[in-house]
Design a protein around this motif. Structure first.
Motif, PDB file in Angstrom:
ATOM      1  N   ILE A   3      -3.736  -4.769   6.588  1.00 59.88           N
ATOM      2  CA  ILE A   3      -5.039  -4.192   6.752  1.00 59.88           C
ATOM      3  C   ILE A   3      -5.359  -3.494   5.451  1.00 59.88           C
ATOM      4  O   ILE A   3      -4.433  -3.040   4.587  1.00 59.88           O
ATOM      5  CB  ILE A   3      -4.893  -3.025   7.915  1.00 59.88           C
ATOM      6  CG1 ILE A   3      -3.812  -2.174   7.528  1.00 59.88           C
ATOM      7  CG2 ILE A   3      -4.561  -3.829   9.255  1.00 59.88           C
ATOM      8  CD1 ILE A   3      -3.667  -0.834   8.832  1.00 59.88           C
ATOM      9  N   ILE A   4      -6.609  -3.029   5.464  1.00 60.94           N
ATOM     10  CA  ILE A   4      -7.065  -2.300   4.189  1.00 60.94           C
ATOM     11  C   ILE A   4      -6.168  -0.990   3.761  1.00 60.94           C
ATOM     12  O   ILE A   4      -6.191  -0.673   2.713  1.00 60.94           O
ATOM     13  CB  ILE A   4      -8.590  -2.061   4.040  1.00 60.94           C
ATOM     14  CG1 ILE A   4      -9.035  -1.838   2.844  1.00 60.94           C
ATOM     15  CG2 ILE A   4      -9.225  -1.119   5.220  1.00 60.94           C
ATOM     16  CD1 ILE A   4      -8.850  -2.757   1.511  1.00 60.94           C
ATOM     17  N   ASP A   5      -6.154  -0.113   4.906  1.00 62.57           N
ATOM     18  CA  ASP A   5      -5.542   1.120   4.883  1.00 62.57           C
ATOM     19  C   ASP A   5      -4.137   1.021   4.377  1.00 62.57           C
ATOM     20  O   ASP A   5      -3.773   1.991   3.429  1.00 62.57           O
ATOM     21  CB  ASP A   5      -5.545   1.997   6.348  1.00 62.57           C
ATOM     22  CG  ASP A   5      -6.714   2.649   6.390  1.00 62.57           C
ATOM     23  OD1 ASP A   5      -7.834   2.452   5.819  1.00 62.57           O
ATOM     24  OD2 ASP A   5      -6.842   3.557   7.184  1.00 62.57           O
ATOM     25  N   ALA A   6      -3.410  -0.184   4.511  1.00 61.73           N
ATOM     26  CA  ALA A   6      -2.262  -0.263   3.907  1.00 61.73           C
ATOM     27  C   ALA A   6      -2.242  -0.512   2.479  1.00 61.73           C
ATOM     28  O   ALA A   6      -1.569   0.115   1.576  1.00 61.73           O
ATOM     29  CB  ALA A   6      -1.382  -1.528   4.596  1.00 61.73           C
ATOM     30  N   LEU A   7      -3.238  -1.143   2.044  1.00 59.59           N
ATOM     31  CA  LEU A   7      -3.394  -1.357   0.580  1.00 59.59           C
ATOM     32  C   LEU A   7      -3.890  -0.038  -0.096  1.00 59.59           C
ATOM     33  O   LEU A   7      -3.430   0.201  -1.191  1.00 59.59           O
ATOM     34  CB  LEU A   7      -4.415  -2.312   0.301  1.00 59.59           C
ATOM     35  CG  LEU A   7      -4.756  -2.654  -1.131  1.00 59.59           C
ATOM     36  CD1 LEU A   7      -3.529  -3.545  -1.623  1.00 59.59           C
ATOM     37  CD2 LEU A   7      -6.003  -3.574  -1.517  1.00 59.59           C
ATOM     38  N   LEU A   8      -4.966   0.709   0.695  1.00 58.98           N
ATOM     39  CA  LEU A   8      -5.298   2.124  -0.001  1.00 58.98           C
ATOM     40  C   LEU A   8      -4.127   2.989   0.076  1.00 58.98           C
ATOM     41  O   LEU A   8      -4.090   3.840  -0.970  1.00 58.98           O
ATOM     42  CB  LEU A   8      -6.305   2.758   1.045  1.00 58.98           C
ATOM     43  CG  LEU A   8      -7.564   1.961   1.143  1.00 58.98           C
ATOM     44  CD1 LEU A   8      -8.601   2.475   2.479  1.00 58.98           C
ATOM     45  CD2 LEU A   8      -8.436   2.231  -0.241  1.00 58.98           C
ATOM     46  N   SER A   9      -3.297   2.876   0.752  1.00 57.93           N
ATOM     47  CA  SER A   9      -1.974   3.970   0.790  1.00 57.93           C
ATOM     48  C   SER A   9      -0.878   3.541  -0.248  1.00 57.93           C
ATOM     49  O   SER A   9      -0.023   4.397  -0.458  1.00 57.93           O
ATOM     50  CB  SER A   9      -1.073   3.810   2.391  1.00 57.93           C
ATOM     51  OG  SER A   9      -0.598   2.722   2.485  1.00 57.93           O
ATOM     52  N   GLY A  10      -1.146   2.309  -0.863  1.00 56.35           N
ATOM     53  CA  GLY A  10      -0.069   2.093  -1.820  1.00 56.35           C
ATOM     54  C   GLY A  10       0.722   0.694  -1.648  1.00 56.35           C
ATOM     55  O   GLY A  10       1.812   0.521  -2.362  1.00 56.35           O
ATOM     56  N   VAL A  11       0.683  -0.018  -0.435  1.00 50.66           N
ATOM     57  CA  VAL A  11       1.372  -0.962  -0.184  1.00 50.66           C
ATOM     58  C   VAL A  11       0.877  -2.375  -1.081  1.00 50.66           C
ATOM     59  O   VAL A  11      -0.186  -3.083  -0.512  1.00 50.66           O
ATOM     60  CB  VAL A  11       1.393  -1.528   1.330  1.00 50.66           C
ATOM     61  CG1 VAL A  11       2.124  -2.845   1.582  1.00 50.66           C
ATOM     62  CG2 VAL A  11       1.900  -0.389   2.119  1.00 50.66           C
ATOM     63  N   TYR A  12       1.312  -2.573  -2.257  1.00 47.49           N
ATOM     64  CA  TYR A  12       0.814  -3.698  -3.134  1.00 47.49           C
ATOM     65  C   TYR A  12       1.596  -4.849  -3.196  1.00 47.49           C
ATOM     66  O   TYR A  12       1.576  -5.694  -3.956  1.00 47.49           O
ATOM     67  CB  TYR A  12       0.873  -2.925  -4.479  1.00 47.49           C
ATOM     68  CG  TYR A  12       0.003  -1.833  -4.833  1.00 47.49           C
ATOM     69  CD1 TYR A  12      -0.973  -1.384  -3.900  1.00 47.49           C
ATOM     70  CD2 TYR A  12       0.120  -1.078  -5.726  1.00 47.49           C
ATOM     71  CE1 TYR A  12      -1.625  -0.292  -4.100  1.00 47.49           C
ATOM     72  CE2 TYR A  12      -0.859   0.136  -6.219  1.00 47.49           C
ATOM     73  CZ  TYR A  12      -1.647   0.303  -5.396  1.00 47.49           C
ATOM     74  OH  TYR A  12      -2.306   1.561  -5.450  1.00 47.49           O
ATOM     75  N   ASP A  13       2.650  -4.984  -2.405  1.00 42.90           N
ATOM     76  CA  ASP A  13       3.752  -6.096  -2.270  1.00 42.90           C
ATOM     77  C   ASP A  13       3.397  -6.595  -0.615  1.00 42.90           C
ATOM     78  O   ASP A  13       3.270  -5.920   0.055  1.00 42.90           O
ATOM     79  CB  ASP A  13       4.749  -5.837  -2.647  1.00 42.90           C
ATOM     80  CG  ASP A  13       5.023  -5.605  -4.181  1.00 42.90           C
ATOM     81  OD1 ASP A  13       4.191  -6.174  -5.154  1.00 42.90           O
ATOM     82  OD2 ASP A  13       5.607  -4.751  -4.394  1.00 42.90           O
ATOM     83  N   GLY A  14       3.591  -8.040  -0.738  1.00 42.87           N
ATOM     84  CA  GLY A  14       3.577  -8.538   0.796  1.00 42.87           C
ATOM     85  C   GLY A  14       4.395 -10.096   0.683  1.00 42.87           C
ATOM     86  O   GLY A  14       4.616 -10.434  -0.376  1.00 42.87           O
TER      87      GLY A  14
END
Length: 276
Positions: A52-63
């Protein structure tokens, strides 16, 4: 199929944003003629998103989702790559990376991403939008007048752009900061001139905030595959527009510690507005 499946309806509208031109909407197929494709056999004609976009906004840059797996979920879409190493652009099943140095690369199936939004694209509405000197805000305003604000749409636009402003992020370094903070120092903009190409992405309703980006979110690639990025602005006189309304959406949550430890309680609406 009978010929009735291919009825064509043409609407002519007067331009209302400072130029007397026209908008032509051509429905190329009746709804019953559209072959429904599936993301995974259970959710026909849905928007699929990984994370989700909020995960990216919070700094989750790896998947852990690979490009090869993403191709099974759709043939048109946008996203990013691990470490925020460039913008993801998918059109007709081909996946490209637009990096912070402006370079464009086709991506192998093994590359992974922290977030992506894709759909099996089959346009149900096609039209040409004409307005001399039309910028991105003009385009969004005019398209909104033709769309239902509570529906989800995949969009593809193509044409000649006398001006196109795009961006791409430079890769992050651990520990990753929130996205808005990272982009303050690591966002690179590209002022493209007289570029011809195609932008793909989505127009989503406000209620999808915190899960995806509400409003318009497009990524661009030039026809010669030498430039592109996240669309910030453009100028065009005529655009060929294809729209595919989604029946719904499905979210795959990353099953790893990075996502589980993310701060997803904070309201990041202002951060989305800042980066978009």
């Amino acid at each position: 199929m009978t010929d009735s499946y291919f009825r064509t309806t043409v609407f002519v509208l007067m331009a209302c944003l400072g130029y007397t031109g026209c908008t032509t909407v051509e429905k190329t197929e009746s709804p019953e003629s559209i072959t429904v494709k599936s993301n995974n056999g259970e959710y026909p004609d849905y928007l699929y998103q990984y994370s989700i976009i909020d995960a990216l906004l919070s700094g989750v840059y790896d998947g852990d989702l690979s490009v090869g797996e993403l191709r099974k979920k759709g043939n048109l879409g946008i996203g990013g790559f691990n470490r925020l190493d460039g913008e993801l652009y998918m059109n007709e099943g081909e996946v490209y990376k637009i990096r912070y140095d402006g370079s464009v690369h086709k991506v192998p199936d093994t590359e992974k991403m922290p977030v992506a939004f894709v759909k099996h694209f089959q346009a149900d509405t096609i039209f040409t939008l004409i307005q001399k000197g039309m910028d991105y805000e003009n385009f969004k305003s005019r398209l909104k007048s033709l769309l239902n604000c509570n529906e989800m749409y995949a969009i593809r636009i193509s044409g000649i752009f006398p001006e196109m402003l795009t961006r791409a992020p430079a890769p992050g370094k651990k520990p990753y900061p929130p996205l808005a903070e990272h982009l303050k120092e690591n966002q690179y903009e590209f002022g493209l001139e007289d570029t011809e190409g195609t932008a793909v992405g989505f127009c989503l309703p406000a209620y999808m905030g915190r899960v995806n980006v509400p409003g318009f979110h497009l990524h661009y690639l030039s026809d010669d595959e030498t430039s592109g990025g996240h669309v910030l602005d453009f100028v065009a006189d005529s655009l060929y527009v294809e729209i595919d309304k989604a029946s719904g959406f499905v979210v795959q949550s990353p099953d790893d510690e990075r996502f589980l430890r993310a701060d997803l309680q904070k309201d990041r609406k202002k951060e989305i507005e800042e980066i978009e």
